[in-house]
Design an enzyme around this catalytic site. Structure first.
Site, PDB file in Angstrom:
ATOM      1  N   LYS A 114       6.628  21.720  13.528  1.00  0.00           N
ATOM      2  CA  LYS A 114       5.421  21.368  12.765  1.00  0.00           C
ATOM      3  C   LYS A 114       4.275  21.207  13.737  1.00  0.00           C
ATOM      4  O   LYS A 114       4.492  20.926  14.917  1.00  0.00           O
ATOM      5  CB  LYS A 114       5.641  20.062  11.996  1.00  0.00           C
ATOM      6  CG  LYS A 114       4.712  19.871  10.820  1.00  0.00           C
ATOM      7  CD  LYS A 114       5.190  20.628   9.594  1.00  0.00           C
ATOM      8  CE  LYS A 114       4.236  20.498   8.427  1.00  0.00           C
ATOM      9  NZ  LYS A 114       4.834  21.027   7.190  1.00  0.00           N
TER      10      LYS A 114
HETATM   11  P1  NAD Z   1      -3.648  21.804   0.286  1.00  0.00           P
HETATM   12  O1  NAD Z   1      -4.517  21.430   1.402  1.00  0.00           O
HETATM   13  O2  NAD Z   1      -3.722  23.187  -0.261  1.00  0.00           O
HETATM   14  O3  NAD Z   1      -3.849  20.789  -0.940  1.00  0.00           O
HETATM   15  C1  NAD Z   1      -3.726  19.418  -0.822  1.00  0.00           C
HETATM   16  C2  NAD Z   1      -4.198  18.789  -2.117  1.00  0.00           C
HETATM   17  O4  NAD Z   1      -3.883  17.418  -2.131  1.00  0.00           O
HETATM   18  C3  NAD Z   1      -5.707  18.880  -2.296  1.00  0.00           C
HETATM   19  O5  NAD Z   1      -5.986  19.083  -3.664  1.00  0.00           O
HETATM   20  C4  NAD Z   1      -6.182  17.492  -1.873  1.00  0.00           C
HETATM   21  O6  NAD Z   1      -7.431  17.152  -2.425  1.00  0.00           O
HETATM   22  C5  NAD Z   1      -5.053  16.660  -2.395  1.00  0.00           C
HETATM   23  N1  NAD Z   1      -4.888  15.355  -1.768  1.00  0.00           N
HETATM   24  C6  NAD Z   1      -4.908  15.032  -0.467  1.00  0.00           C
HETATM   25  N2  NAD Z   1      -4.672  13.712  -0.278  1.00  0.00           N
HETATM   26  C7  NAD Z   1      -4.481  13.203  -1.524  1.00  0.00           C
HETATM   27  C8  NAD Z   1      -4.186  11.907  -2.015  1.00  0.00           C
HETATM   28  N3  NAD Z   1      -4.057  10.868  -1.201  1.00  0.00           N
HETATM   29  N4  NAD Z   1      -4.052  11.758  -3.357  1.00  0.00           N
HETATM   30  C9  NAD Z   1      -4.178  12.808  -4.191  1.00  0.00           C
HETATM   31  N5  NAD Z   1      -4.452  14.058  -3.787  1.00  0.00           N
HETATM   32  C10 NAD Z   1      -4.605  14.248  -2.469  1.00  0.00           C
HETATM   33  O7  NAD Z   1      -2.149  21.462   0.756  1.00  0.00           O
HETATM   34  P2  NAD Z   1      -0.784  22.084   0.233  1.00  0.00           P
HETATM   35  O8  NAD Z   1      -0.458  23.248   1.091  1.00  0.00           O
HETATM   36  O9  NAD Z   1      -0.849  22.252  -1.247  1.00  0.00           O
HETATM   37  O10 NAD Z   1       0.232  20.929   0.629  1.00  0.00           O
HETATM   38  C11 NAD Z   1       0.445  19.806  -0.221  1.00  0.00           C
HETATM   39  C12 NAD Z   1       1.756  19.141   0.155  1.00  0.00           C
HETATM   40  O11 NAD Z   1       2.828  20.084   0.035  1.00  0.00           O
HETATM   41  C13 NAD Z   1       1.846  18.623   1.596  1.00  0.00           C
HETATM   42  O12 NAD Z   1       2.614  17.441   1.609  1.00  0.00           O
HETATM   43  C14 NAD Z   1       2.578  19.732   2.332  1.00  0.00           C
HETATM   44  O13 NAD Z   1       3.233  19.278   3.491  1.00  0.00           O
HETATM   45  C15 NAD Z   1       3.549  20.163   1.252  1.00  0.00           C
HETATM   46  N6  NAD Z   1       4.073  21.528   1.413  1.00  0.00           N
HETATM   47  C16 NAD Z   1       3.252  22.593   1.436  1.00  0.00           C
HETATM   48  C17 NAD Z   1       3.786  23.870   1.560  1.00  0.00           C
HETATM   49  C18 NAD Z   1       2.926  25.108   1.514  1.00  0.00           C
HETATM   50  O14 NAD Z   1       3.491  26.205   1.437  1.00  0.00           O
HETATM   51  N7  NAD Z   1       1.613  25.012   1.536  1.00  0.00           N
HETATM   52  C19 NAD Z   1       5.170  24.044   1.689  1.00  0.00           C
HETATM   53  C20 NAD Z   1       5.999  22.922   1.657  1.00  0.00           C
HETATM   54  C21 NAD Z   1       5.440  21.662   1.514  1.00  0.00           C
END
Ligand code: NAD
Length: 424
Positions: A114
């Protein structure tokens, strides 16, 4: 045993403490050799870098970045890059550890890694984010590569960020290396379906759960926290399958409508620069209130430590489907278990992202690209296979789904370590 001390996150919630505690519990249940169990508590390597960039106003600002390899026994490191003010060595290490278990659980030949930079992209211009990305890539270049460590998008990074990383790496070696990152645009060697894969994989499991519990999707309500890559796709898939998505939020707050939100229109509203909480016709709710709204399916897709012992007693869902990494603390887990909530734990629930990232890496390596039907078929097959394995072990050993998922991942890594032996 000493606890690996890498500091606390800013909110005082230590993701690494949670991750190590999960590992310790799973190691105990597996009866793991203490020599192996202890090694797994520490990352293989961690790089801390300073990322100085010139801001638009002429100042030079130094950001701190990280890349951690937790365990690379099964293959090259794999894991996202996060740009957020919460990023720290301890957060990055916990996320790398979860990647190790996730890849092993999905039977994907990658290790856990990571990375991230501690910054607030909301306050930065596109040029500044590009400069940050290129300099960060140069600083970690000795760790990454298609056979070494393959980054991907995470919070506040996206396919444009991956294209800049691929370009910076390619410029340094002198030829194009699409396989150095996944989650890049299709035109530079990305995979069809990668952007949607995490949300779609999560929904594959939500629908499999509804089927298992004999619940009709059309009579279900859902609440989705986080409306980025994962949350918006999950919400859209649920809505398309006639689940009533009653509330959704982003970092600024949420929108609630008991009759259900039109998710396609909400996505357009956000794409045009609107905040979720300002969606016309909906009631604004805080992120805290959102999690306590009665619903059938609660889907945290934002960040870690959202469901804790404080709010778990007030959570009113039947199914908790974790898109985010680490959204539920161990203490909250126990409370939800007592309430009979069906949990799809993060290492399983959000594994669609790394699964399609693996497909992307395979396509880049073979220089042969698959159609979207093939990708989504293979994704669903791998998600459902892991789901069945987790449910079977959970039943056999009388442990939670989370513990079963961790036990499967950890035992595969431990077995590979035993076969490879201790070098030298
Ligand atoms: P992103 O940046 O595309 O979106 C994040 C979203 O969460 C945004 O809408 C933001 O405004 C919101 N957000 C941030 N902090 C917040 C809070 N405290 N309360 C409510 N909303 C909040 O990110 P993503 O890629 O969608 O990732 C989201 C989660 O999924 C993370 O935990 C990430 O580690 C996990 N994840 C992502 C992927 C991927 O393929 N992108 C894969 C596995 C896990």
């Amino acid at each position: 045993m000493p606890f690996p001390s890498w500091g606390e996150t800013r909110e005082g919630h230590s993701m690494l403490k949670e991750a190590v505690e999960q590992l310790d519990r799973a190691s105990h249940l597996l009866g793991l050799d203490p020599n192996v169990a202890d090694r797994l508590r520490y990352p293989k390597r961690a790089l801390v870098v300073t990322v100085p960039i010139r801001m638009d106003d002429g100042r030079v600002v130094s950001y701190t970045g990280y890349r951690v390899h937790h365990n690379v026994t099964l293959g090259p490191g794999k894991g996202g890059i996060r740009y957020s003010p919460t990023v720290s060595l301890e957060e990055t290490t916990a996320l790398a550890m979860w990647m190790t278990w996730k890849c092993a659980l999905m039977n994907i030949p990658f290790g856990g890694a990571k990375g991230g930079v501690c910054c607030d992209t909301h306050k930065m211009s596109r040029r500044e984010i590009q400069a940050l990305t290129r300099r960060y890539t140069s600083e970690i270049v000795m760790l990454i590569g298609p056979e070494r460590d393959i980054p991907a998008p995470d919070m506040y990074t996206n396919e444009q960020t991956m294209a800049w990383i691929m370009d910076t790496y390619s410029m340094q070696v002198g030829y194009s290396v699409p396989g150095v990152v996944t989650g890049k645009p299709v035109v530079v060697g990305g995979s069809l379906g990668r952007r949607e894969a995490t949300g779609i994989g999560l929904c594959n499991l939500i629908f499999a759960t509804l089927d298992r519990l004999k619940l009709d999707p059309q009579k279900m309500t859902a609440v989705v926290q986080g409306f980025g890559n994962v949350g918006s796709v999950a919400a859209l898939e649920l809505w398309r399958d006639k689940v009533k998505v009653v509330a959704v939020s982003d970092v600024y707050g949420g929108a609630y409508h008991p009759a259900g939100l039109p998710v396609d229109a909400l996505i357009r509203h956000v794409d045009e620069g609107g905040k979720v909480s300002e969606f016309p016709g909906a009631t604004a709710v805080s992120n805290r209130e959102l999690l306590e709204i009665p619903c059938d399916i609660l889907t945290p897709c934002a960040t870690a430590g959202q469901i804790t012992k404080e709010n778990a007693p007030k959570i009113q869902c039947r199914i908790l489907a974790e898109g985010a990494n680490g959204p539920t603390t161990l203490e909250a887990d126990a409370i939800l278990a007592d309430k009979g909530v069906f949990i799809i734990p993060d290492v399983l629930g959000n594994a669609g992202g790394v699964t399609t990232s693996y497909f992307e890496w395979v396509q880049d390596t073979q220089k042969f690209f698959w159609d979207i039907g093939e990708i989504n078929r293979q994704l669903e097959r791998i998600m459902l296979q892991a789901f069945q394995e987790v449910l079977a072990l959970s039943k056999e050993r009388g442990v939670s789904h989370r513990m079963a998922a961790l036990m499967i991942g950890i035992s595969r890594v431990a077995e590979a370590m035993r076969f490879r032996g201790l070098y030298p």
